[in-house]
Design a protein around this motif. Structure first.
Motif, PDB file in Angstrom:
ATOM      1  N   PRO A  84       4.280 -12.888   4.887  1.00 20.83           N
ATOM      2  CA  PRO A  84       3.293 -12.320   4.678  1.00 20.83           C
ATOM      3  C   PRO A  84       2.192 -12.825   3.690  1.00 20.83           C
ATOM      4  CG  PRO A  84       4.680 -11.023   3.168  1.00 20.83           C
ATOM      5  CD  PRO A  84       5.537 -12.378   4.124  1.00 20.83           C
ATOM      6  N   TYR A  85       0.796 -12.759   3.733  1.00 27.57           N
ATOM      7  CA  TYR A  85      -0.288 -13.499   2.874  1.00 27.57           C
ATOM      8  C   TYR A  85      -0.946 -12.163   2.439  1.00 27.57           C
ATOM      9  CZ  TYR A  85      -3.325 -13.828   6.769  1.00 27.57           C
ATOM     10  OH  TYR A  85      -4.413 -13.646   7.868  1.00 27.57           O
ATOM     11  N   VAL A  86      -1.762 -12.390   1.210  1.00 26.56           N
ATOM     12  CA  VAL A  86      -2.221 -11.407   0.631  1.00 26.56           C
ATOM     13  C   VAL A  86      -3.849 -11.585   0.762  1.00 26.56           C
ATOM     14  CG1 VAL A  86      -2.791  -9.732  -1.397  1.00 26.56           C
ATOM     15  CG2 VAL A  86      -0.482 -10.716  -0.847  1.00 26.56           C
ATOM     16  N   VAL A 105      -2.201 -14.867  -4.905  1.00 26.79           N
ATOM     17  CA  VAL A 105      -0.682 -15.597  -4.667  1.00 26.79           C
ATOM     18  C   VAL A 105      -0.128 -15.352  -6.164  1.00 26.79           C
ATOM     19  CG1 VAL A 105      -1.886 -17.514  -3.427  1.00 26.79           C
ATOM     20  CG2 VAL A 105      -1.722 -17.607  -5.893  1.00 26.79           C
ATOM     21  N   ASP A 106       1.243 -15.293  -5.777  1.00 30.24           N
ATOM     22  CA  ASP A 106       2.443 -15.085  -6.963  1.00 30.24           C
ATOM     23  C   ASP A 106       2.267 -13.664  -7.539  1.00 30.24           C
ATOM     24  OD1 ASP A 106       3.083 -17.454  -6.532  1.00 30.24           O
ATOM     25  OD2 ASP A 106       2.010 -18.426  -7.913  1.00 30.24           O
ATOM     26  N   PHE A 107       1.779 -12.617  -6.969  1.00 33.03           N
ATOM     27  CA  PHE A 107       1.606 -11.316  -7.520  1.00 33.03           C
ATOM     28  C   PHE A 107       2.998 -10.665  -6.795  1.00 33.03           C
ATOM     29  CE2 PHE A 107      -2.886 -11.645  -8.498  1.00 33.03           C
ATOM     30  CZ  PHE A 107      -3.000 -10.832  -9.550  1.00 33.03           C
ATOM     31  N   PRO A 108       3.949 -10.027  -7.561  1.00 34.59           N
ATOM     32  CA  PRO A 108       4.876  -9.314  -6.953  1.00 34.59           C
ATOM     33  C   PRO A 108       4.128  -8.356  -6.389  1.00 34.59           C
ATOM     34  CG  PRO A 108       5.408  -9.548  -9.458  1.00 34.59           C
ATOM     35  CD  PRO A 108       3.863  -9.899  -9.002  1.00 34.59           C
ATOM     36  N   LEU A 109       4.483  -8.169  -4.942  1.00 34.60           N
ATOM     37  CA  LEU A 109       3.975  -7.195  -4.023  1.00 34.60           C
ATOM     38  C   LEU A 109       4.241  -5.596  -4.607  1.00 34.60           C
ATOM     39  CD1 LEU A 109       4.079  -8.423  -0.457  1.00 34.60           C
ATOM     40  CD2 LEU A 109       2.185  -8.565  -1.931  1.00 34.60           C
ATOM     41  N   ASP A 110       5.298  -5.553  -4.999  1.00 37.04           N
ATOM     42  CA  ASP A 110       5.790  -4.130  -5.215  1.00 37.04           C
ATOM     43  C   ASP A 110       4.919  -3.635  -6.426  1.00 37.04           C
ATOM     44  OD1 ASP A 110       7.193  -5.638  -6.863  1.00 37.04           O
ATOM     45  OD2 ASP A 110       9.143  -5.065  -6.365  1.00 37.04           O
ATOM     46  N   SER A 111       4.457  -4.384  -7.311  1.00 33.23           N
ATOM     47  CA  SER A 111       3.876  -4.014  -8.417  1.00 33.23           C
ATOM     48  C   SER A 111       2.124  -4.393  -8.498  1.00 33.23           C
ATOM     49  CB  SER A 111       4.533  -4.237  -9.692  1.00 33.23           C
ATOM     50  OG  SER A 111       4.300  -5.888  -9.602  1.00 33.23           O
ATOM     51  N   LEU A 112       1.833  -4.809  -7.368  1.00 32.62           N
ATOM     52  CA  LEU A 112       0.320  -5.053  -7.285  1.00 32.62           C
ATOM     53  C   LEU A 112      -0.259  -3.551  -7.179  1.00 32.62           C
ATOM     54  CD1 LEU A 112      -1.874  -7.137  -6.882  1.00 32.62           C
ATOM     55  CD2 LEU A 112      -0.979  -7.418  -4.439  1.00 32.62           C
ATOM     56  N   VAL A 113      -1.478  -3.899  -7.854  1.00 37.48           N
ATOM     57  CA  VAL A 113      -2.405  -2.477  -7.761  1.00 37.48           C
ATOM     58  C   VAL A 113      -3.793  -3.005  -7.629  1.00 37.48           C
ATOM     59  CG1 VAL A 113      -0.718  -0.784  -8.777  1.00 37.48           C
ATOM     60  CG2 VAL A 113      -2.291  -2.416 -10.319  1.00 37.48           C
ATOM     61  N   VAL A 114      -4.706  -2.031  -6.991  1.00 37.78           N
ATOM     62  CA  VAL A 114      -6.010  -2.271  -7.284  1.00 37.78           C
ATOM     63  C   VAL A 114      -6.385  -2.198  -8.789  1.00 37.78           C
ATOM     64  CG1 VAL A 114      -8.379  -0.761  -6.939  1.00 37.78           C
ATOM     65  CG2 VAL A 114      -6.670  -1.229  -4.861  1.00 37.78           C
ATOM     66  N   GLY A 115      -7.267  -3.096  -9.265  1.00 39.06           N
ATOM     67  CA  GLY A 115      -7.273  -2.927 -10.685  1.00 39.06           C
ATOM     68  C   GLY A 115      -6.675  -4.072 -11.563  1.00 39.06           C
ATOM     69  N   ALA A 116      -5.736  -4.612 -10.832  1.00 41.94           N
ATOM     70  CA  ALA A 116      -4.892  -5.716 -11.510  1.00 41.94           C
ATOM     71  C   ALA A 116      -5.654  -6.758 -11.998  1.00 41.94           C
ATOM     72  CB  ALA A 116      -3.827  -6.257 -10.373  1.00 41.94           C
TER      73      ALA A 116
END
Lengths: 146, 385
Positions: A84-86, A105-116
């Motif tokens: 998957p790509y983001v 890139v390199d964001f852990p998907l399970d902790s990615l949020v709007v506002g990061a």
């Protein structure tokens, strides 16, 4: 096995500064010489004051994630082994609502949020073609409440 | 109230054969739909003096060629729209032509092939280098409508706490309408919320069942004046008010507020042009290219509060006996991607009393139809006397 080429930007007179900048590892955004407003994508005229005197500024690279989506299906064969790509829309800190479509890139998907909080990186796509993408801000800070 | 010219009626509706792969050309499908609409209305090509189509350059069907192919002798009005809110772009052109006196009887058409729906690869072709504004999105893999839709949904989920179960509830409710429309629906079994949640992600948080169903299809509607409508075969369905709206960005990904895109502006504009109230509306056809679009329209039109569409749908308010029966033909997720036209056709059938077994128990006399989301949209209020 067929090797597919990526989709590349066809830079033109209006947009070459952006892609030339990416090759130099600079995030360049079009700026009006008269009213100093930034705008993206580039246009032949300033959307704020209708001046045709346009230049660019080099961004700090700091940004905040406005929204994101995790692509799970390839709509072009080059992306098949990239899944998957983001996909994301990020807002640059230099000006409210100054946004780009990009990849995270390199964001852990399970902790990615709007506002990061994110920061630009430069990724070579093909010979002579570099894409600005965004990774986690370093040092990491908490997300912006949005 | 500001005058908007002559009162305009929908007097005929028609579909082509519809299927995943019909093997029929765009022209062939267009002719089938136009002939069906003429038969429905009881008119001949010689009666028609206006044609408005909506058609993308990579699947182009021109208004002038449509007229020539059908033996329409002379066009007093012609419009081939290549951008804007899908079928409603053609509808807004056609009805403005009749309202203004530019045309007396206008054929409006939207024709699509399934191959153009799933991705923009069809429009990009095999070329590896992308020019124009898409050079800032396509290289990143932003290649499908599903991608902007997923970005909008994530933003809605973050802002309002909407959930995948909320979007799924709309897909489930809409499927139940489709089961009562076996002649047009491509699906024969109920959809459960578990099936929705287990369906694969196209782009998380967007599931397969959030997407309309790509088909080959043409849809045609005929518009004329109130005076001429009285002499034709069907009970006239009138345009009471209509609106088009845009955002200040032409790029769907860069709209200023993904939770308040053009539907909010169009709805406000439309309500400012009518004496009708939201409580008068008894049937809705809300564009469902992706489920969240119909839900954004529920909020923008005022059927529920801002951010409350999930709870509204889960409470059953869009079902047959609900506050606002929505997409009573099953919507484009079930009858196929007719790109907006099916909402105009189904609401017309409900209002004039030709919906057969799907006729609503509330006998609606006012309906609302919408098309599009994001950067450009159209909507209209339809009534019967």
């Amino acid at each position: 096995m067929t090797v597919y080429a990526p989709i590349t930007p066809a830079a033109d007179q209006l947009t070459a500064f952006f892609w030339d900048g990416a090759k130099e590892n600079e995030l360049r955004i079009q700026r009006c010489s008269a009213c100093k407003r930034y705008q993206h994508p580039p246009e032949p005229v300033c959307r704020s004051c209708l001046s045709f005197a346009l230049d660019y500024g080099v961004m700090s690279g700091a940004a905040v994630v406005y929204s994101y989506a995790v692509a799970r299906q390839a709509f072009h064969p080059w992306f098949a082994d990239k899944l998957p790509y983001v996909l994301a829309v990020v807002e640059l800190v230099e000006q409210p609502n100054l946004r780009l479509l990009t990849n995270l890139v390199d964001f852990p998907l399970d902790s990615l949020v709007v506002g990061a909080r994110a920061h630009v990186r430069f990724q070579q796509l093909a010979d002579g073609v570099t894409l600005p993408v965004f990774g986690p801000a370093q040092p990491a800070e908490g997300p912006v409440q949005w | 109230m500001v005058s908007r010219g002559r009162r305009v009626a929908i007097v005929g509706v028609g579909y082509s054969e519809v299927g995943r792969r019909t093997g029929l050309s765009l022209d062939h499908l267009t002719a089938q739909a136009a002939v069906a609409a003429m038969q429905d209305a009881g008119v001949t090509p010689a009666d028609i003096d206006g044609v408005a189509v909506h058609s993308y350059p990579y699947q182009f069907v021109s208004a002038n060629h449509t007229a020539a192919m059908l033996g329409i002798p002379d066009l007093a009005f012609s419009s081939s729209s290549i951008e804007g809110p899908a079928y409603s772009a053609a509808a807004l052109h056609g009805l403005a032509a009749v309202a203004s006196g530019s045309a007396e009887l206008c054929l409006t058409v939207r024709t699509v092939h399934a191959s153009g729906a799933a991705s923009t690869t069809a429009s990009h072709g095999a070329s590896a280098a992308i020019a124009g504004p898409q050079q800032f999105s396509a290289p990143y893999g932003d290649l499908s409508g599903a991608h902007f839709a997923a970005l909008y949904m994530r933003r809605l989920m973050t802002t309002y706490g909407l959930t995948e179960e909320d979007f799924g509830a709309f897909a489930v409710a809409q499927r139940d309408f489709a089961l009562a429309n076996p002649d047009e629906s491509f699906f024969r079994e109920p959809l459960t919320i578990d099936q929705y949640l287990e369906s694969r992600y196209i782009a998380e948080p967007l599931h397969l069942f959030d997407c309309d169903y790509p088909v080959d299809a043409s849809s045609a509607l005929l518009f004329t004046t109130e005076e001429r409508a009285r002499d034709l075969r069907q009970r006239p369905v009138y345009f009471d008010a209509w609106a088009h709206a845009t955002t200040n960005e032409s790029d769907f990904n860069l709209v200023e507020d993904m939770t308040h895109t053009a539907p909010w502006r169009a709805a406000r504009r439309m309500w400012s042009r009518t004496e009708l109230q939201v409580s008068d509306v008894g049937v809705a056809g809300l564009y469902d290219g992706f489920t969240f679009i119909a839900m954004q329209w529920l909020e923008a039109l005022g059927f529920c509060g801002e951010g409350e569409s999930g709870a509204f749908v889960r409470a059953g308010h869009t079902r047959r006996d609900g506050i606002i029966p929505t997409n009573t033909d099953g919507g484009a997720c079930n009858v196929g991607r007719r790109h907006g036209a099916n909402f105009f056709i189904e609401v017309t059938r409900q209002l004039r009393g030709t919906a057969g077994a799907r006729a609503l128990p509330n006998h609606p006399t006012v309906g609302v139809v919408t098309n599009g989301v994001g950067a450009f949209v159209g909507c209209a209020l339809l009534t019967v006397d």
